[in-house]
Every structure is written in structure tokens, then in C-alpha cells.
Design a protein around this motif. Structure first.
Motif, PDB file in Angstrom:
ATOM      1  N   GLU A 183       0.814  -1.212   0.000  1.00 28.58           N
ATOM      2  CA  GLU A 183       0.000   0.000   0.000  1.00 28.58           C
ATOM      3  C   GLU A 183       0.850   1.266   0.000  1.00 28.58           C
ATOM      4  O   GLU A 183       0.420   2.304  -0.490  1.00 28.58           O
ATOM      5  CB  GLU A 183      -0.934   0.007   1.224  1.00 28.58           C
ATOM      6  CG  GLU A 183      -1.987  -1.093   1.188  1.00 28.58           C
ATOM      7  CD  GLU A 183      -2.898  -1.047   2.387  1.00 28.58           C
ATOM      8  OE1 GLU A 183      -2.610  -0.234   3.305  1.00 28.58           O
ATOM      9  OE2 GLU A 183      -3.874  -1.808   2.435  1.00 28.58           O
ATOM     10  N   GLU A 184       2.050   1.204   0.532  1.00 33.48           N
ATOM     11  CA  GLU A 184       2.915   2.377   0.609  1.00 33.48           C
ATOM     12  C   GLU A 184       3.858   2.491  -0.581  1.00 33.48           C
ATOM     13  O   GLU A 184       4.202   3.589  -0.997  1.00 33.48           O
ATOM     14  CB  GLU A 184       3.736   2.345   1.914  1.00 33.48           C
ATOM     15  CG  GLU A 184       2.915   2.486   3.179  1.00 33.48           C
ATOM     16  CD  GLU A 184       3.798   2.536   4.408  1.00 33.48           C
ATOM     17  OE1 GLU A 184       5.031   2.681   4.246  1.00 33.48           O
ATOM     18  OE2 GLU A 184       3.270   2.427   5.523  1.00 33.48           O
ATOM     19  N   TYR A 185       4.259   1.366  -1.089  1.00 30.23           N
ATOM     20  CA  TYR A 185       5.271   1.394  -2.144  1.00 30.23           C
ATOM     21  C   TYR A 185       4.669   0.998  -3.482  1.00 30.23           C
ATOM     22  O   TYR A 185       4.459  -0.178  -3.780  1.00 30.23           O
ATOM     23  CB  TYR A 185       6.446   0.476  -1.768  1.00 30.23           C
ATOM     24  CG  TYR A 185       7.348   1.108  -0.738  1.00 30.23           C
ATOM     25  CD1 TYR A 185       8.461   1.846  -1.120  1.00 30.23           C
ATOM     26  CD2 TYR A 185       7.054   0.991   0.613  1.00 30.23           C
ATOM     27  CE1 TYR A 185       9.281   2.456  -0.181  1.00 30.23           C
ATOM     28  CE2 TYR A 185       7.866   1.591   1.561  1.00 30.23           C
ATOM     29  CZ  TYR A 185       8.966   2.328   1.161  1.00 30.23           C
ATOM     30  OH  TYR A 185       9.766   2.940   2.098  1.00 30.23           O
ATOM     31  N   GLU A 186       4.389   2.037  -4.277  1.00 29.59           N
ATOM     32  CA  GLU A 186       3.913   1.878  -5.655  1.00 29.59           C
ATOM     33  C   GLU A 186       4.755   2.814  -6.520  1.00 29.59           C
ATOM     34  O   GLU A 186       4.909   3.986  -6.208  1.00 29.59           O
ATOM     35  CB  GLU A 186       2.439   2.243  -5.757  1.00 29.59           C
ATOM     36  CG  GLU A 186       1.906   2.135  -7.173  1.00 29.59           C
ATOM     37  CD  GLU A 186       0.434   2.513  -7.282  1.00 29.59           C
ATOM     38  OE1 GLU A 186      -0.082   2.513  -8.410  1.00 29.59           O
ATOM     39  OE2 GLU A 186      -0.175   2.828  -6.230  1.00 29.59           O
ATOM     40  N   VAL A 211      13.448  14.642  -6.115  1.00 28.62           N
ATOM     41  CA  VAL A 211      14.601  13.803  -6.443  1.00 28.62           C
ATOM     42  C   VAL A 211      15.029  13.002  -5.215  1.00 28.62           C
ATOM     43  O   VAL A 211      15.277  11.783  -5.293  1.00 28.62           O
ATOM     44  CB  VAL A 211      15.768  14.673  -6.953  1.00 28.62           C
ATOM     45  CG1 VAL A 211      17.014  13.807  -7.197  1.00 28.62           C
ATOM     46  CG2 VAL A 211      15.380  15.402  -8.230  1.00 28.62           C
ATOM     47  N   GLU A 212      15.116  13.651  -4.081  1.00 29.95           N
ATOM     48  CA  GLU A 212      15.518  12.965  -2.848  1.00 29.95           C
ATOM     49  C   GLU A 212      14.501  11.893  -2.470  1.00 29.95           C
ATOM     50  O   GLU A 212      14.879  10.817  -1.970  1.00 29.95           O
ATOM     51  CB  GLU A 212      15.670  13.976  -1.716  1.00 29.95           C
ATOM     52  CG  GLU A 212      16.832  14.943  -1.920  1.00 29.95           C
ATOM     53  CD  GLU A 212      16.912  15.988  -0.825  1.00 29.95           C
ATOM     54  OE1 GLU A 212      15.916  16.106  -0.062  1.00 29.95           O
ATOM     55  OE2 GLU A 212      17.928  16.675  -0.730  1.00 29.95           O
ATOM     56  N   ARG A 213      13.220  12.189  -2.685  1.00 29.44           N
ATOM     57  CA  ARG A 213      12.179  11.212  -2.335  1.00 29.44           C
ATOM     58  C   ARG A 213      12.300   9.948  -3.183  1.00 29.44           C
ATOM     59  O   ARG A 213      12.152   8.830  -2.668  1.00 29.44           O
ATOM     60  CB  ARG A 213      10.805  11.854  -2.534  1.00 29.44           C
ATOM     61  CG  ARG A 213       9.631  10.978  -2.154  1.00 29.44           C
ATOM     62  CD  ARG A 213       8.326  11.739  -2.239  1.00 29.44           C
ATOM     63  NE  ARG A 213       7.195  10.927  -1.860  1.00 29.44           N
ATOM     64  CZ  ARG A 213       6.535  10.128  -2.682  1.00 29.44           C
ATOM     65  NH1 ARG A 213       6.903  10.048  -3.962  1.00 29.44           N
ATOM     66  NH2 ARG A 213       5.513   9.408  -2.269  1.00 29.44           N
ATOM     67  N   VAL A 214      12.576  10.096  -4.490  1.00 28.82           N
ATOM     68  CA  VAL A 214      12.724   8.937  -5.367  1.00 28.82           C
ATOM     69  C   VAL A 214      13.895   8.062  -4.910  1.00 28.82           C
ATOM     70  O   VAL A 214      13.797   6.829  -4.849  1.00 28.82           O
ATOM     71  CB  VAL A 214      12.926   9.384  -6.827  1.00 28.82           C
ATOM     72  CG1 VAL A 214      13.395   8.209  -7.692  1.00 28.82           C
ATOM     73  CG2 VAL A 214      11.640   9.951  -7.388  1.00 28.82           C
ATOM     74  N   VAL A 218      13.294   4.194  -3.660  1.00 29.24           N
ATOM     75  CA  VAL A 218      13.889   3.101  -4.426  1.00 29.24           C
ATOM     76  C   VAL A 218      14.843   2.282  -3.553  1.00 29.24           C
ATOM     77  O   VAL A 218      14.816   1.032  -3.559  1.00 29.24           O
ATOM     78  CB  VAL A 218      14.633   3.644  -5.672  1.00 29.24           C
ATOM     79  CG1 VAL A 218      15.457   2.533  -6.326  1.00 29.24           C
ATOM     80  CG2 VAL A 218      13.638   4.221  -6.666  1.00 29.24           C
ATOM     81  N   GLU A 219      15.690   2.946  -2.793  1.00 28.22           N
ATOM     82  CA  GLU A 219      16.623   2.231  -1.932  1.00 28.22           C
ATOM     83  C   GLU A 219      15.895   1.405  -0.875  1.00 28.22           C
ATOM     84  O   GLU A 219      16.313   0.291  -0.548  1.00 28.22           O
ATOM     85  CB  GLU A 219      17.575   3.228  -1.267  1.00 28.22           C
ATOM     86  CG  GLU A 219      18.543   3.869  -2.255  1.00 28.22           C
ATOM     87  CD  GLU A 219      19.457   4.877  -1.600  1.00 28.22           C
ATOM     88  OE1 GLU A 219      19.212   5.208  -0.405  1.00 28.22           O
ATOM     89  OE2 GLU A 219      20.405   5.355  -2.246  1.00 28.22           O
ATOM     90  N   GLU A 220      14.788   1.927  -0.313  1.00 21.19           N
ATOM     91  CA  GLU A 220      14.013   1.172   0.671  1.00 21.19           C
ATOM     92  C   GLU A 220      13.351  -0.035   0.037  1.00 21.19           C
ATOM     93  O   GLU A 220      13.302  -1.126   0.636  1.00 21.19           O
ATOM     94  CB  GLU A 220      12.968   2.083   1.316  1.00 21.19           C
ATOM     95  CG  GLU A 220      12.095   1.413   2.363  1.00 21.19           C
ATOM     96  CD  GLU A 220      12.877   0.983   3.600  1.00 21.19           C
ATOM     97  OE1 GLU A 220      12.318   0.182   4.386  1.00 21.19           O
ATOM     98  OE2 GLU A 220      14.016   1.431   3.793  1.00 21.19           O
ATOM     99  N   PRO A 226      14.480  -7.704  -1.934  1.00 23.47           N
ATOM    100  CA  PRO A 226      15.688  -7.969  -2.726  1.00 23.47           C
ATOM    101  C   PRO A 226      15.474  -8.997  -3.841  1.00 23.47           C
ATOM    102  O   PRO A 226      16.161  -8.955  -4.872  1.00 23.47           O
ATOM    103  CB  PRO A 226      16.681  -8.492  -1.685  1.00 23.47           C
ATOM    104  CG  PRO A 226      15.829  -9.020  -0.578  1.00 23.47           C
ATOM    105  CD  PRO A 226      14.627  -8.130  -0.544  1.00 23.47           C
ATOM    106  N   ASP A 227      14.504  -9.913  -3.653  1.00 25.22           N
ATOM    107  CA  ASP A 227      14.268 -10.930  -4.682  1.00 25.22           C
ATOM    108  C   ASP A 227      13.693 -10.337  -5.956  1.00 25.22           C
ATOM    109  O   ASP A 227      13.810 -10.937  -7.038  1.00 25.22           O
ATOM    110  CB  ASP A 227      13.325 -12.005  -4.147  1.00 25.22           C
ATOM    111  CG  ASP A 227      12.011 -11.433  -3.663  1.00 25.22           C
ATOM    112  OD1 ASP A 227      12.025 -10.350  -3.023  1.00 25.22           O
ATOM    113  OD2 ASP A 227      10.939 -12.031  -3.916  1.00 25.22           O
TER     114      ASP A 227
END
Length: 269
Positions: A183-186, A211-214, A218-220, A226-227
């Protein structure tokens, strides 16, 4: 009272002729003159006669005169005056001290009114507010919710198309799509080919905060899933209008920044 006493004494002792005239006039007979003279020779008879005469003609001292009555009437209340007096029922309708105290507790004090004045809008404040006409003109110029949604979808679709096209120019063929992790990561853009994946978002306008938000998102996502990202992951931000500081921030953080149909920063794989 003393004056009255002196008058009686004078009648009894001195005014013999006055008493004689009174008796003769009362009897009305000239032959009685000798009898009257005989009576008046006696001091006791004269005193008795004077006393009786004084009693007949004297007004009692404790009787009110006409002037006394008139003065008393002026001071006494009339029937009309008495009718204007308050009755017991009238007095019961008057406010008591307790009633006034309760009223004072409910009434606003000067401090209350002063505090209210500081909170109330003045005429000048109201004149600065937007009128109905102002709001109507603003509504006519603003996009509706449906228009925003349509524009957002359009920007997302354009972002996926141009990411595919720019990757194809580099020999990387993939089908860009939307990626929903929870729900949070789209993410608006996800394009994977072999061990290479491009992940990012699409905006109408973008600044350095976008830019910082992207980068953070993405890193989170890579850390939590990771899969889904086994190879190299490039961060991408597509927008129709980029602020100059957004370009600087994207170059600093290694974000692939695309503005409409041109690349503002290089793709880093």
C-alpha cells in the motif's frame, strides 16, 4: 393657655360692667337690674359666671382648625397615590440580590469583550477575504479532480513510453509498467531486462525534494524486496518541467532525470 387664664381672671374680677350687660341682655327685663347688681356683688358669683361664659365661647385647644386640616390634606396620600404603590405581588417580581448576582456571572466582563474583539474579524479583515465571485473565478481556472487524475495518468504513460524508448536506444529492450509492492510502495515506472532494472516515478513538475524522495523510496524497496531486484537498479524521475535545482540534485545523487523528451542527467547502470 396662660393668655386664656388671664382672660378668665379679668372677667371675674374687673369687667363687672361687661358681665352686667351680658346678664341684663340675657334676662331682657329692666326690673331685673337690682337682681343683677346683687349677683355681681359676690366675687364668687362673678367667677362662676365668667367661667360659664368662657366655656360657651371658647374653642377647645386640641381641635384642629381649617388651616390645620388643609395642611394635613396636603401631606396625606390620596386614594390615587395609594393605588400607585407597589403591591406584594409587584415586589415579588422585582429582582433579588441573588438574581442580580447570577446575572452578573452570566454577563460578559470588559476583559471578555476585549478578548472577543481580538478574535473577531474587523471590516478590513473581511475585505481581504475572497468573495464568492473570486472563488468562482478561481474554480474556473483550476483543474478538477478528474482533470488532475487524467493528467497524472497521461504523465505516467508518457514516462513509461520514453523510458522504454531511451533504453531501446541503448540496446536494452523491456516493457515498462507500474509496480505495486504494497500500500505504501507503488512506482509509476518499472522496466526490467536481465540483470538490469529501472525504477522510479513520474511528476508534472519536480524539484530537489522530489529527487531525494525517489532515491529514498527506491533504496528502501530494494532493501525490503531484494528478490524482485536481483541485479543493478537505476533510479529514474520523469517530469514535464524540472526546476534547475532538481537537475543539480539529480546529478549529485545519480538519478536519471528525464524532462518530456530529453535526458537532463545520464543513466547510471
Amino acid at each position: 393657655m396662660e393668655e386664656f387664664k388671664r382672660l378668665l381672671k379679668r372677667l371675674a374680677e374687673e369687667d363687672r360692667e361687661f358681665l352686667r350687660g351680658v346678664l341684663l341682655e340675657a334676662i331682657g327685663d329692666s326690673g331685673a337690674e337690682e337682681l343683677v347688681e346683687t349677683l355681681l356683688r359676690s366675687p364668687r358669683a362673678r367667677a362662676r359666671l365668667a367661667a360659664e361664659l368662657a366655656a360657651m365661647i371658647t374653642i377647645p385647644l386640641n381641635v384642629a382648625t381649617k388651616d390645620d386640616i388643609k395642611a394635613l390634606e396636603a401631606k396625606m396620600a390620596t386614594k390615587e397615590d395609594l393605588q400607585r404603590f407597589a403591591t406584594k405581588e409587584d415586589l415579588e417580581r422585582f429582582a433579588t440580590k441573588e438574581d442580580i448576582k447570577r446575572l452578573e456571572e452570566r454577563m460578559a466582563t470588559k476583559d471578555d469583550l476585549k478578548a472577543l474583539e481580538t478574535r473577531m474579524a474587523t471590516k478590513e479583515d473581511l475585505e481581504r477575504f475572497a468573495t464568492k465571485e473570486d472563488i468562482r473565478r478561481l474554480e474556473n481556472r483550476m483543474a478538477t479532480k478528474e482533470q488532475f487524475e487524467s493528467l497524472a495518468i497521461s504523465v505516467e504513460e508518457m514516462a513509461r513510453e520514453f523510458v522504454e524508448w531511451f533504453l531501446k536506444q541503448r540496446g536494452i529492450v523491456c516493457s515498462a509498467q507500474r509496480l505495486l509492492l504494497d500500500e505504501e510502495y507503488e512506482f509509476d515506472v518499472y522496466c526490467a531486462a536481465g540483470d538490469v532494472a529501472v525504477l522510479g516515478e513520474a511528476k508534472v513538475r519536480c524539484g530537489p525534494n522530489d529527487v531525494e524522495r525517489v532515491v529514498a523510496r527506491v533504496e528502501e524497496a530494494v532493501r525490503r524486496w531484494p528478490d524482485k531486484f536481483p541485479g543493478r537498479v537505476a533510479k529514474v524521475l520523469y517530469c514535464q518541467l524540472a526546476a534547475p535545482k532538481a537537475v543539480e540534485k539529480a546529478r549529485e545523487l545519480g538519478v536519471w532525470l528525464i524532462e518530456t523528451r530529453r535526458e537532463l542527467t545520464p543513466l547510471q547502470l
